[in-house]
Design an enzyme around this catalytic site. Sequence first.
Site, PDB file in Angstrom:
ATOM      1  N   ASP A  41      41.764  36.553  44.096  1.00 22.38           N
ATOM      2  CA  ASP A  41      40.207  36.171  44.057  1.00 22.38           C
ATOM      3  C   ASP A  41      39.598  35.719  43.413  1.00 22.38           C
ATOM      4  O   ASP A  41      40.207  35.353  42.601  1.00 22.38           O
ATOM      5  CB  ASP A  41      39.990  37.809  43.926  1.00 22.38           C
ATOM      6  CG  ASP A  41      41.227  38.666  45.049  1.00 22.38           C
ATOM      7  OD1 ASP A  41      41.350  38.391  45.888  1.00 22.38           O
ATOM      8  OD2 ASP A  41      41.231  39.562  44.049  1.00 22.38           O
TER       9      ASP A  41
HETATM   10  N1  URA Z   1      45.781  41.060  44.029  1.00 21.85           N
HETATM   11  C1  URA Z   1      44.373  40.840  43.920  1.00 21.85           C
HETATM   12  O1  URA Z   1      44.465  42.158  44.149  1.00 21.85           O
HETATM   13  N2  URA Z   1      43.643  40.366  43.934  1.00 21.85           N
HETATM   14  C2  URA Z   1      44.555  38.988  43.873  1.00 21.85           C
HETATM   15  O2  URA Z   1      43.482  38.282  43.114  1.00 21.85           O
HETATM   16  C3  URA Z   1      45.367  38.855  43.337  1.00 21.85           C
HETATM   17  C4  URA Z   1      46.791  39.967  43.426  1.00 21.85           C
END
Ligand code: URA
Length: 211
Positions: free
Chosen positions: A103
Site C-alpha cells: 500500500d
Molecule cells: N497487507 C496490507 O494490508 N497492506 C500491505 O501493504 C501489505 C499487506
Amino acid sequence: MIRLDKFLSEMSGWTRSEVKKIVRTGSVTVDGNEVKKPETKIDEKLSIVSVDGRQIKYNKYEYYMLNKPKGFVSATTDREHKTVVDIISSSEKKDLFPVGRLDIDTEGLLLITNDGELAHRLLAPKNHVEKTYYVEVSGILDVDAVEKGIDIGEEKNTIPAKMEILKTDIQNNISSCYLTIHEGKFHQVKRMMKKLGKTVTYLKRVSMGSL
Ligand code: URA
C-alpha cells in the site's frame, strides 16, 4: 538482434549519446573487431562486446530489492503519485515492474524486476510464498486469533498465520509484532487486524520468500 548503442546503454548505465561518442572514438569492439557505427546490429546473446578491452556482458533481467518508502504507489505509472519504479532511476530497462503490491503507506521489501516468470512464481497463490511484516497496531494483540485463520470477507478464511508479539503496552493500548502470512490478498494485514478490532498504525514488509 539489437543496436550496439542500445545494448551498451542498457548494460552500462551510460546515456545513448554518451555511448554514441564512445563508439565513434573506436573504443568498442564486437567479436574482436573495432566498430565505430553506433547503429550496428549485434546479437546481444552471442556477440562479445568490449569497451577498452573490458567485456560488457548481456543481462536480460534486472532485480532490485527495494526498501519502499511511504508515499509511493506499487505500479509502473500513476497520474497522482510517484511510483516504486520511478525510484529505480538508474535503470535503462523500460519494462521494470513491482512484484506484487505494498500500500502507499506501507514500507519495506518490494522486489522490482522485468523477470515475469519469477514474478509469477512468487505471486502464484498455490506457491504460498511466505511474507513477514513488522506491524504496529493500536490495541492489544492475541496470537491465537491469527493462528486459527480469520474471516476477512473472502470465500475462505485466511490461511493460519504466524505472529510473534514484540511489544505489548497496556497503558498506551499499543502493540507490535512480526506477522507471517502465506497469501497476498488485497490489504490483507490491515483487514486481518481490523477484524480483530485493531488499527494498523505502521506496516513494513521485512521478508518475502527467501529474500
Ligand atoms: N497487507 C496490507 O494490508 N497492506 C500491505 O501493504 C501489505 C499487506
